[in-house]
Scaffold this active site. Structure first.
Site, PDB file in Angstrom:
ATOM      1  N   LYS A  59     -90.645  -5.022  37.065  1.00  0.00           N
ATOM      2  CA  LYS A  59     -90.080  -3.493  37.473  1.00  0.00           C
ATOM      3  C   LYS A  59     -89.394  -3.787  38.694  1.00  0.00           C
ATOM      4  O   LYS A  59     -88.468  -2.778  38.751  1.00  0.00           O
ATOM      5  CB  LYS A  59     -91.374  -2.587  37.625  1.00  0.00           C
ATOM      6  CG  LYS A  59     -92.228  -2.548  36.217  1.00  0.00           C
ATOM      7  CD  LYS A  59     -93.699  -1.768  36.638  1.00  0.00           C
ATOM      8  CE  LYS A  59     -94.639  -2.006  35.324  1.00  0.00           C
ATOM      9  NZ  LYS A  59     -95.812  -1.747  35.878  1.00  0.00           N
TER      10      LYS A  59
ATOM     11  N   LEU B 295     -95.624   1.456  17.141  1.00  0.00           N
ATOM     12  CA  LEU B 295     -96.297   2.884  17.007  1.00  0.00           C
ATOM     13  C   LEU B 295     -97.832   2.605  17.660  1.00  0.00           C
ATOM     14  O   LEU B 295     -98.839   2.865  17.239  1.00  0.00           O
ATOM     15  CB  LEU B 295     -96.476   3.340  15.678  1.00  0.00           C
ATOM     16  CG  LEU B 295     -95.151   3.683  15.183  1.00  0.00           C
ATOM     17  CD1 LEU B 295     -95.389   4.351  13.649  1.00  0.00           C
ATOM     18  CD2 LEU B 295     -94.350   4.786  16.045  1.00  0.00           C
ATOM     19  N   GLY B 296     -97.909   1.939  18.858  1.00  0.00           N
ATOM     20  CA  GLY B 296     -98.922   1.875  19.565  1.00  0.00           C
ATOM     21  C   GLY B 296     -99.405   3.158  20.208  1.00  0.00           C
ATOM     22  O   GLY B 296     -98.979   4.463  20.021  1.00  0.00           O
TER      23      GLY B 296
ATOM     24  N   GLY C  78     -97.414   6.500  19.601  1.00  0.00           N
ATOM     25  CA  GLY C  78     -98.212   7.529  19.108  1.00  0.00           C
ATOM     26  C   GLY C  78     -98.183   8.905  20.002  1.00  0.00           C
ATOM     27  O   GLY C  78     -97.876   9.894  19.588  1.00  0.00           O
TER      28      GLY C  78
ATOM     29  N   LYS D 259     -90.040  -3.449  30.334  1.00  0.00           N
ATOM     30  CA  LYS D 259     -89.551  -3.840  31.715  1.00  0.00           C
ATOM     31  C   LYS D 259     -88.993  -5.557  31.513  1.00  0.00           C
ATOM     32  O   LYS D 259     -88.447  -5.842  32.413  1.00  0.00           O
ATOM     33  CB  LYS D 259     -90.414  -3.666  32.744  1.00  0.00           C
ATOM     34  CG  LYS D 259     -91.928  -4.159  32.437  1.00  0.00           C
ATOM     35  CD  LYS D 259     -93.215  -3.413  32.462  1.00  0.00           C
ATOM     36  CE  LYS D 259     -92.975  -2.172  31.637  1.00  0.00           C
ATOM     37  NZ  LYS D 259     -94.449  -1.410  31.530  1.00  0.00           N
TER      38      LYS D 259
ATOM     39  N   GLY E 206     -94.150   4.141  34.775  1.00  0.00           N
ATOM     40  CA  GLY E 206     -94.555   5.011  33.973  1.00  0.00           C
ATOM     41  C   GLY E 206     -94.031   6.239  34.072  1.00  0.00           C
ATOM     42  O   GLY E 206     -92.603   6.712  33.696  1.00  0.00           O
TER      43      GLY E 206
ATOM     44  N   ILE F   6     -93.589   8.261  36.591  1.00  0.00           N
ATOM     45  CA  ILE F   6     -92.755   8.736  37.811  1.00  0.00           C
ATOM     46  C   ILE F   6     -91.225   8.727  37.442  1.00  0.00           C
ATOM     47  O   ILE F   6     -90.836   7.699  37.008  1.00  0.00           O
ATOM     48  CB  ILE F   6     -93.113   8.015  39.012  1.00  0.00           C
ATOM     49  CG1 ILE F   6     -94.493   7.893  39.217  1.00  0.00           C
ATOM     50  CG2 ILE F   6     -92.178   8.483  40.311  1.00  0.00           C
ATOM     51  CD1 ILE F   6     -95.214   6.721  40.069  1.00  0.00           C
TER      52      ILE F   6
END
Lengths: 423, 423
Positions: free
Chosen positions: A201, A11-12, A16, A101, A130, A132
C-alpha cells in the site's frame, strides 16, 4: 451520466458487498449495470441472485468481453490470473477498477503504460486503506500541494495485534493465535505481520505523493514479530505508543520508504488509532498536516471504495452543485433541532439551602428524568452552588419541560446549561 | 488538460496564498493563468507582482470579463458584492470557485439553479473545514454510501478557546481576549463564538450528505459563551471532553442540524482535536466511521482547497494512473531506507553481570550515541535483564555501527530491537 456496463471478477466478501450496492437503491445502482461475473465457485449461495448475469469461468475472457466497459478485479495476487486479466482488459481499452495492492505495487509502472497506450484508466481507491478515500484526497484534493511525507497505519491485523498486546500484556504469539480465531488474521499471517501488505500500500501512496512509479522492491520492511510487551510498556513510560508505521518521505533528493515499528508521540494523530483501524497522515505545503482515519479492510469499506471509483468513471460530465450521497433523499428539516433521544449533561446553580436538592431530584423524577451521574462540588459561594448531572437517554423535549418546571419553582439562581453527550 | 484563465476577486491572505501557488512551480501554475484580479486596494505591497495582470476596480466587471473562464470569489459575505459577482459570473456561463460559506449556506439553492441554467459549475471545497478535502470525500469518495450523520468541529476559534479554557482553567472572556490579541479571534467575535460560522459550514455538509439544498435557517445554533471552566472540569471527571459540535443526522424522515456544545466520549475521534484544528466525522453505510482532521482556516490550507478545485476543473480529460502531487518529481529511491536523522528506541537484553552496563555505555559513547533516557527494569531472569534506552537525534547508520560493536563484545544475550521515534 453514462451507465457503465461492468464485469466483476472475484465474488468473495468484497465482490459480494459490491453486488449488494449494484443491486440496491443507491447511486451505484444508477451508475452501473453488471453484465458479467466470474468467480471460483459458480453454485455458491450469495446474497444477490446472479443467475441472470452472464457467467464466465475464465476471468480473462470476462476482461475481454465486448459486453463490458469496466473490468472490476477483486481476485487479488500480484501474478497469475489477476495480472493476466487486468492486462487483457487494458489491452482491450477497458477501464479497470481494482483493490489489488500487490499487483499495483509490483507491476504498476507496466500497467500504467499499457493503460495509457490503450486510452484506458486504472482506478484503485480500494487498494490502499480500504474505505478511507486517501487516493482521491492526495491525487485531487491536495493536487496543488508539495507533499513532504505520508505516514500511516496501513495494516489492520498488525494494529489489532499491537493494541491487544498493549491492553492485555500478552505476547505476540498468543495474541496472534487469538486474532486468527477471531478472523482478524489469516491462517498464514506472514503477509500481514511481516509488513509486506502495508509495504504494498505504501508503494502506491509513495508514487502518488512523492513521485515515480510504485517501487516495492526499494522498500525497507520490518514486521512486528520482534515486539514484546516490554516494548509497549516502555513506550508508555516514555509517553509514546508503538505502531507499525508505513512512511514515505523526502530526504534530500531521495525518497525513503519504510514499514517498521515506530514509537509515536502520544499526541501524534495516529497514536490513539487502535484495533483494526487504518490511518494516514499527510504532511504537505501549503495545507499542513492532515489525518484520515477509518476502516482499512472488510467487505463494506472496500466495496465503498470500489463503488466510488465506478461512480467517478460514470461521471464524464460534471455533477450538480450539491450532488452527493444525499442527492436522492427528500427529508424534512426537523423543527427546533431537538434531539429525539440522547444522554444529556446539565449544570445547575442553586442556593445552599435545606431541601433544594430534594426539590430538584423530585421534580426530575416526576418528569421521568433518569439520572446517570450526579456531582455536587464544594461551593465557593453558598449563594451559587454548582450541581452537575448527566441523564440516561431521553427526549430533549422532556428534559426541557423538567428544567422549565425547576425554573418556575425558583430553586435555580441562573439558567441551566444543557449539552448532549456523544459517543 | 486545458489551461484555465482565472479571475481572482479578493486578494487578502487567501488570495495572496493562491497567487503564490499560481505563480509557483507546482501543478496549479501548469493548470491556470491569472488573467484578471480585483481587490479593495490596488497599491498594496504583495508577495507576487500583479502589475502585468488586468486590474478590475469592480469585481462584477471581472466576473463578466470575456478574458476569464473561471471566477474565483474570495471576498466573503452572503450579500452585496460577493453575491452580485458570483451571480454575474454564473449568468455569463463561467465556473465559480469560492470559499464563501455564508453565501452558499444562505443562497446555495438559487445559485445552484443559476449554475445549471447556464452550464456552469460551482466548486467550494474551501468553504468547509479549510484544507480538509471533505467535500470531495463526501461527494465523490463516498458517493455510493448512505450517510447517517456528519459531525465536526468546524470553527477553529471556538475550539482554540475551549482548549485554552480547559488547559488554563480560565473563563471564556479572559481566553477570548487573549485569542483576539493572538489573532485567533476577530475584533467582533460574534460570528465565530455564536456558532453561526460553524452553522454555515454545516448547512453545506448537510445538503451534500443528507440531502436537499443548504438550509441555514432551519439550523439550531448555540455558541460557547455560556461554557464555564466547571463544565470542562466536570466533563473530564465524566471521562469526556466539551467541543462545539456541528452535527447533521437523520432522525426518522427528518434531518436534524445543530451546532451546540457537546460532551464527547474520550475515545471519540474528535475528542482530542485541540487548538485551532478542524475535524469531520462521517458515519455511513457501508464504509463505517471515517474521520478527517486538519487545518480549518488560514492562507495556506484555504488556498490548497481553492487550488484543488481549479486543478479539478482543468482536468476535463482523465488523469494518468499515478498522477498526483508527486508527478513532477524525479527522486531516487534511498538505499536500505536508513534514516538520516531520528531519535531511536533501543531494547537490549544483557546478563546480570558486573561491568556490563559500563561496557554498553562506554561503547555507545565511543560511537557518539547520545542517550536521552535509560530504563533498567528489575530483572525477572538474571540471565536476561532488559535495558531500554532512547537516543538524541542521530543517523541510523551510526547507531547500527554502535550496536554491531556491542554484539561483537558479547554483552548481549539477544539481537537488539530498534525503533525510530516520531512526533
Amino acid at each position: 451520466m453514462a451507465v457503465l456496463r461492468i464485469g466483476i471478477a472475484g465474488l468473495g466478501t468484497v465482490g459480494g458487498g459490491l453486488l449488494k450496492l449494484a443491486f440496491g437503491r443507491g447511486p451505484l445502482a444508477a451508475a452501473v449495470r453488471v453484465t458479467g461475473v466470474s468467480a471460483r465457485t459458480k453454485g455458491r449461495a450469495r446474497d444477490v441472485d446472479i443467475s441472470a448475469i452472464a457467467w464466465f469461468d475464465d476471468p480473462v475472457a470476462l476482461a475481454k468481453s465486448p459486453e463490458i466497459d469496466v473490468f472490476v478485479e477483486l481476485m487479488g495476487g500480484s501474478e497469475g490470473t489477476a495480472r493476466k486479466a487486468v492486462e487483457a482488459a487494458l489491452a482491450a481499452g477497458k477501464h479497470v477498477v481494482t483493490a489489488n495492492k500487490a499487483l499495483l505495487a509490483e507491476h504498476g509502472a507496466a500497467l500504467a503504460k499499457l493503460a495509457a497506450q490503450n486510452g484506458a484508466e486504472i482506478r484503485y481507491e480500494a487498494a490502499v486503506a480500504g474505505g478511507i478515500p486517501v487516493i482521491k484526497a492526495l491525487r485531487e484534493g491536495l493536487a496543488a500541494n508539495h507533499i513532504n511525507a505520508v505516514s500511516g497505519v496501513l495494516n489492520g491485523t498488525c494494529n489489532y495485534i499491537l493494541t491487544e498486546m498493549d491492553v492485555s500484556g500478552r505476547g505476540f504469539a498468543a495474541v496472534l493465535a487469538d486474532a486468527q480465531r477471531l478472523g482478524y488474521a489469516e491462517a498464514d499471517p506472514t503477509l500481514d505481520v511481516s509488513g509486506a501488505d502495508a509495504g504494498h500500500k505504501l508503494a502506491i501512496l509513495s508514487a502518488i505523493a512523492i513521485g515515480g512509479a510504485p517501487n516495492f522492491a526499494a522498500m525497507r520492511l520490518e514486521g512486528i514479530q520482534a515486539i514484546e510487551p516490554i516494548d509497549l510498556e516502555s513506550a508508555k513510560f516514555l509517553g509514546r505508543r508503538v505502531k507499525l508505521l508505513a512512511k514515505t518521505s523526502r530526504q534530500g533528493d531521495q525518497v525513503v520508504q519504510s514499514v517498521r515499528p515506530t514509537l509515536l508521540a502520544q499526541d501524534h494523530p495516529i497514536a490513539r488509532v487502535n484495533g483494526p483501524l487504518n490511518a494516514v497522515v499527510i504532511d504537505a505545503d501549503p495545507v499542513g498536516r492532515l489525518s484520515l482515519v477509518g476502516a482499512g479492510a472488510g467487505a463494506g469499506p472496500t466495496a465503498s471504495a470500489v463503488a466510488g471509483d465506478l461512480i467517478d468513471l460514470s461521471h464524464e460530465d460534471s455533477r450538480p452543485v450539491f450532488s452527493g450521497p444525499g442527492q436522492s433523499q427528500t427529508l424534512q428539516a426537523a423543527k427546533g433541532g431537538l434531539l429525539a433521544s440522547s444522554k444529556f449533561y446539565v449544570r445547575l446553580r442553586v442556593p445552599d439551602r435545606a431541601g433544594t436538592i430534594a426539590k430538584i431530584t423530585d421534580t426530575l423524577a416526576k418528569h421521568l428524568v433518569s439520572i446517570e451521574s450526579f456531582l455536587q462540588k464544594p461551593p465557593e459561594d453558598a449563594a451559587r452552588v454548582p450541581i452537575v448531572l448527566t441523564t440516561q437517554p431521553m427526549a430533549e423535549h422532556d428534559l426541557l419541560e423538567a428544567l422549565g418546571e425547576l425554573s418556575r419553582l425558583d430553586v435555580l439562581v441562573e439558567a441551566p446549561v444543557l449539552m448532549p453527550l456523544e459517543d
